[in-house]
Design an enzyme around this catalytic site. Sequence first.
Site, PDB file in Angstrom:
ATOM      1  N   GLU A 144       0.837  -1.025   0.148  1.00 17.56           N
ATOM      2  CA  GLU A 144      -0.621   0.242  -0.101  1.00 17.56           C
ATOM      3  C   GLU A 144       1.029   0.975   0.117  1.00 17.56           C
ATOM      4  O   GLU A 144       0.614   2.064   0.551  1.00 17.56           O
ATOM      5  CB  GLU A 144      -1.075   0.384   1.010  1.00 17.56           C
ATOM      6  N   ARG A 204       5.767   7.718  -7.244  1.00 21.44           N
ATOM      7  CA  ARG A 204       4.649   7.620  -8.664  1.00 21.44           C
ATOM      8  C   ARG A 204       3.901   9.235  -8.703  1.00 21.44           C
ATOM      9  O   ARG A 204       4.096  10.107  -8.396  1.00 21.44           O
ATOM     10  CB  ARG A 204       3.249   7.278  -7.846  1.00 21.44           C
ATOM     11  N   GLY A 262     -12.714   3.825 -18.389  1.00 23.62           N
ATOM     12  CA  GLY A 262     -14.056   4.423 -19.109  1.00 23.62           C
ATOM     13  C   GLY A 262     -14.957   4.973 -19.761  1.00 23.62           C
ATOM     14  O   GLY A 262     -15.877   5.532 -20.194  1.00 23.62           O
ATOM     15  N   ASP A 287      -1.694  -1.568 -10.437  1.00 19.28           N
ATOM     16  CA  ASP A 287      -2.007  -2.838  -9.949  1.00 19.28           C
ATOM     17  C   ASP A 287      -2.067  -3.343 -11.510  1.00 19.28           C
ATOM     18  O   ASP A 287      -2.535  -3.699 -12.042  1.00 19.28           O
ATOM     19  CB  ASP A 287      -2.942  -2.966  -9.520  1.00 19.28           C
ATOM     20  N   TRP A 300      -0.992   4.678  -0.121  1.00 14.79           N
ATOM     21  CA  TRP A 300      -0.637   5.522  -1.566  1.00 14.79           C
ATOM     22  C   TRP A 300      -2.101   5.277  -1.210  1.00 14.79           C
ATOM     23  O   TRP A 300      -3.546   5.920  -2.668  1.00 14.79           O
ATOM     24  CB  TRP A 300      -0.167   4.722  -2.512  1.00 14.79           C
ATOM     25  N   ASP A 357      -4.969  -6.536   3.017  1.00 14.91           N
ATOM     26  CA  ASP A 357      -6.184  -6.419   2.141  1.00 14.91           C
ATOM     27  C   ASP A 357      -7.502  -6.413   2.573  1.00 14.91           C
ATOM     28  O   ASP A 357      -8.579  -6.031   2.021  1.00 14.91           O
ATOM     29  CB  ASP A 357      -6.146  -7.638   1.281  1.00 14.91           C
TER      30      ASP A 357
END
Length: 502
Positions: A190, A236, A253, A329, A380, A436
């Site tokens: 994470e 990032r 999208g 991911d 993040w 998770d």
Amino acid sequence: MREPVGGFALVLHSHLPWLPHHGTWPVGEEWLYQAWAHSYLPVVDMLRRFADEGRSDVLTLGVTPVLAAQLDDPYALRAMHDWLGNWHLRAQYAAVNWRSADHRLRDLAAAEHRASAAALADFETRWRHGFSPILRGLVDSRVVELIGGPATHPFQPLLDPRVRGFALRAGLADTRLRVGSVPAGIWAPECGYAPGMEREYAAHGVRRFLVDGPALHGDTAFARPVGDSGVVCFGRDLEVTYRVWSPKAGYPGDAAYRDFHTYDHPSGLKPSRVTGRAVAPHEKKPYEPALAAAAVERHAADFVETVVRRLTDLRARHGRPALVVSAYDTELYGHWWHEGPAWLEAVLRALPGAGVEVTTLGSALERYTGDPVELPASSWGSGKDWRVWDGAQVADLVDAGAALQADLLDLAAPTPTRDPVRDQAAREALLALSSDWAFMVTKDSAADYARRRAKVHGERYAELASLLRAGARERAAARAAELRAEDGLFGALDARDLLTDR
């Protein structure tokens, strides 16, 4: 050869929590097999093509130890083969039952049939011995830089330093067993960071890790040594990363792409395109590959232009070439975003022609390293702090995790040989501490499943610990063997390592 406008490092973070033997649908093993079929197979296939072309340093690939364990697990391999066969049969069913439907649906059924047949052939030919032989080949060819992480992907800032070290050592050791070497970099789960963790990394041989852009106040143009630790962090670049990742305006999208959420329930296939954000599932238009392919081409060009523009601005600001790090991911590519693998390959092929140096984190250090920095606590997740994993919604999980860690450390004992009961207890404890579960609860994504998993593993740990303390060795050994049949990952894990100082 002219100097590049700057560098681009793509980082793919491959992770799923331990799923075998813990439910199937709608959450459980199905999640693993869908990601395996639609993300891991096509991404590996792409990397193999790059390797065959002699390309190196294409991307940095994070594979968490808990995912690697699943992709090598004999039970999961057999079940995955069954799943692929079932996909092939479902596509055949659709081809027959959509015969009188719109020609676009007939074409889709035929395409699914071809795709499932190809996936089956690939799996039977290349994956029959698991992921590790494949991964080792990608690492040895230097097409990727592999980065690892702690064993079960725990949120490290909330761990006792001794448990944190134990989880990290177990994860690094497991990666060494699978690929023959220990990665110099990790994906901190994470991107969770607490001040001082860099010194723990240094003690374990970790030389680089990732944080999110805001931890560097957005100044992500260079790798940054963290204090005087000798460990480097990469941030990032959100300005670039969110061209894809943004839930409001990201590429996946687009109206032309396959809709992830709309199923044809008799076949289990996804026959619709996104069409529009507010369009009801039954009103969505049929998926058309040609429209999607055009969107891939358009979005790949836009992304390359975005990277070049960002690097040009950074070079003007800093007076030298800079670096853009985009991290995602792996499961986004193919599983969530059907066209993602095609987009990924298009981008990685186009960037060099646009004057961008495609690199990995390790190879970027020589050209793209800046001044030392002190990092704040960060992640993040939402708010870029720890709220997703220690907020009010998951306070009970945090308290339970703290109590479990204290009990695990109390249970540790310097036995002369490995104790399979203590090893299994440690295994269950690490599974209970997976990040998770809190994420899924906070985000209300299969929250009941997540709470159940945390509770199950915590209770299994407590059962074994109670039997050990009661001196019921035979019962404890029998129960540990039963649990190992379900949760037998990390076969080399040694609970005595909890007593190791470093």
